[in-house]
Design an enzyme around this catalytic site. Structure first.
Site, PDB file in Angstrom:
ATOM      1  N   SER A 206       0.819  -1.207   0.000  1.00 57.21           N
ATOM      2  CA  SER A 206       0.000   0.000   0.000  1.00 57.21           C
ATOM      3  C   SER A 206       0.852   1.256   0.000  1.00 57.21           C
ATOM      4  O   SER A 206       2.041   1.226   0.339  1.00 57.21           O
ATOM      5  CB  SER A 206      -0.903   0.010   1.239  1.00 57.21           C
ATOM      6  OG  SER A 206      -0.117   0.136   2.425  1.00 57.21           O
ATOM      7  N   GLY A 210       4.370   2.004   1.967  1.00 60.02           N
ATOM      8  CA  GLY A 210       5.560   2.573   1.333  1.00 60.02           C
ATOM      9  C   GLY A 210       6.043   3.813   2.059  1.00 60.02           C
ATOM     10  O   GLY A 210       7.255   4.035   2.207  1.00 60.02           O
ATOM     11  N   GLU A 227       6.713  -0.540  -4.999  1.00 66.22           N
ATOM     12  CA  GLU A 227       5.566  -0.664  -5.900  1.00 66.22           C
ATOM     13  C   GLU A 227       4.324  -0.587  -5.037  1.00 66.22           C
ATOM     14  O   GLU A 227       4.053  -1.491  -4.240  1.00 66.22           O
ATOM     15  CB  GLU A 227       5.567  -1.967  -6.690  1.00 66.22           C
ATOM     16  CG  GLU A 227       4.453  -1.996  -7.740  1.00 66.22           C
ATOM     17  CD  GLU A 227       3.869  -3.359  -8.002  1.00 66.22           C
ATOM     18  OE1 GLU A 227       2.620  -3.459  -8.058  1.00 66.22           O
ATOM     19  OE2 GLU A 227       4.657  -4.309  -8.124  1.00 66.22           O
ATOM     20  N   CYS A 261      -2.136  -6.151  -8.803  1.00 62.21           N
ATOM     21  CA  CYS A 261      -1.416  -4.873  -8.799  1.00 62.21           C
ATOM     22  C   CYS A 261      -1.727  -4.074 -10.056  1.00 62.21           C
ATOM     23  O   CYS A 261      -1.930  -2.857 -10.000  1.00 62.21           O
ATOM     24  CB  CYS A 261       0.089  -5.115  -8.702  1.00 62.21           C
ATOM     25  SG  CYS A 261       0.615  -5.962  -7.197  1.00 62.21           S
TER      26      CYS A 261
END
Length: 455
Positions: A206, A210, A227, A261
């Site tokens: 999430s 991050g 990512e 994703c």
């Protein structure tokens, strides 16, 4: 305690004790002590051992597939992740010699000048639950091949995945301290990063996760690859193959219960094709079989956790209250918890959360657009930028549109795929860095220059 609640029935499927601070630091120390000897092994040997570990994971697939169903809800009919897992690892093994080759500037009688790529040391991989094997191998394989030691921390929803991978790689001959699966809580993870335990951290998850990684690493100069969220768009141009577009884009929106994703979360369709596209999309979704993922007939399993489904329901309900049209009647199997009716919405706008915030579930909004310019504007009207999918028969047109989209990857006439030969990357709140491809190796190593005067 790290606990996995199975989305199948809400029961506790697996529990593992998290490492305390002292034990976690000892694991880091063992990794650091083992890394130099691992890096000193010939590259061919490291490649062969990683490939053997990958093959061992494949040998476990009959056990892995139902485990994944229990942990995160993917139907067993889809056979797990070994195809993509093997594809990615094999490609990275194939390009390793070239990707890690010395860059020789001069090698003559007077001077040898060369740039080598050397490992960071210990790499922490924080992997998500939605594609737990494929997302982990993206970094694990090239990090090990490049000479790093790896510590793998998996999401609490899929705790058995790291254990499986570690067992496979150890059985293949990768030293136990070179590749460790660890169970860590968030605070211990942050503390390890903050004390410079790692040379590189790769996180998939999430945006808030991050941000926590970045805060922990602040001032340490630790390399980070992130990512994070996505709100990936599809655009169906006026010259597109509509049948192919709807089949692929709706599958991209709904497969894995929308928990991908690079899943499609919003679709823009040329106005002359809008009605036909929506009609075909509704027919596809009404054909899904929602149910227990252990049933071979199930095509759509539960979401991984009832709280994830609650967010999708909330976004959908808000959109409908604001004027959106929901095209799918509630499925009989929808239990108000993890088992969620897939949904197609029209009459949506970018004022609605369902078209702006990450849904990460089986819901997609579809809008009509009059031309490429409007589609580009709407695709770029997002805080995220992972992938975009453009549907047209004209490659030059697709590339011209792609040049104007703020995203990490652009697909033409396909979606929801990770090509290991291309850099997997994003922009804006999707994060930074790049995995796989030759660039993946560059991020998992550092350049070291040698200026050797011979006389």
């Amino acid at each position: 305690m790290i606990t996995c609640i199975s989305p199948i029935d809400g029961s506790v499927y697996a529990e593992r004790p998290a490492l305390g601070a002292t034990d976690a630091q000892m694991a880091v120390s063992r990794a650091k002590a083992a890394q130099s000897a691992w890096a000193a092994r010939p590259l061919d040997e490291r490649i062969a051992l990683v490939q053997a570990g990958v093959a061992k994971v494949g040998e476990m697939n009959d056990e892995i597939v139902p485990e994944l169903a229990h942990q995160m809800g993917r139907p067993i009919r889809y056979g797990g992740e070994f195809g993509g897992f093997n594809e990615r690892a094999s490609y990275m093994a194939e390009i390793a010699q070239d990707a890690l080759a010395d860059i020789v500037i001069e090698d003559g009688d007077a001077f040898r000048r060369v740039i080598k790529r050397v490992p960071h040391g210990v790499v922490l991989v924080v992997a998500p639950w939605n594609y737990p094997y494929m997302t982990a191998i993206n970094t694990v394989a090239p990090a090990l091949i490049a000479g790093n030691a790896v510590m793998l921390k998996h999401a609490s929803q899929t705790p058995l995945v790291g254990e499986r991978m570690a067992a496979a790689f150890h059985a293949a001959g990768v030293p136990t301290d070179v590749f460790q699966n660890v169970f860590l809580d968030h605070q211990t993870t942050s503390d390890l990063i903050a004390t410079k335990s790692f040379g590189f951290v790769n996180f998939t998850g999430s945006v808030s996760g991050g941000q926590a990684i970045e805060r922990a690493a602040a001032g340490t100069f630790t390399g980070i690859g992130l990512e994070l969220g996505g709100k990936d768009p599809g655009y169906v141009c006026d010259d597109a193959d509509i049948d192919a577009a709807v089949d692929t884009l709706i599958d991209g929106a709904m497969f894995n219960s929308g928990q991908c994703c690079c899943g499609i979360e919003r679709i823009y369709v040329a106005e002359q094709h809008f009605d036909a596209f929506v009609e075909k999309a509704v027919a596809i979704v009404n054909g899904y079989k929602l149910g227990n993922p252990l049933n071979p007939e199930t095509t759509l399993g539960p979401m991984a956790h009832k709280r994830f489904a609650a967010e999708v329901r909330a976004q959908t309900a808000e959109a409908v209250a604001d004027g959106a049209t929901a095209h799918i009647a509630t499925f009989a199997e929808d239990d108000g918890g993890a088992y969620l009716t897939p949904q197609i919405l029209t009459n949506v706008t970018h004022d609605m959360r369902v078209m702006r915030e990450e849904s990460f579930g089986p819901v997609v909004g579809i809008m009509s657009v009059k031309d490429d310019a409007e589609a580009i504007r709407l695709m770029n009207d997002s805080q995220f930028g992972l992938t975009a999918s453009v549907w047209t028969k004209n490659a030059a047109r697709a590339e011209a549109i792609a040049d104007q989209i703020e995203t990490g990857t652009v697909f033409m006439n396909r979606a929801d795929y990770l090509d290991p030969g291309l850099c997997w990357t994003g922009c804006k709140d999707t994060g930074r860095g790049g995995g796989l491809s030759i660039i993946g190796y560059h991020n998992l190593t550092r350049p070291k220059s040698y200026h050797l005067k011979k006389a």
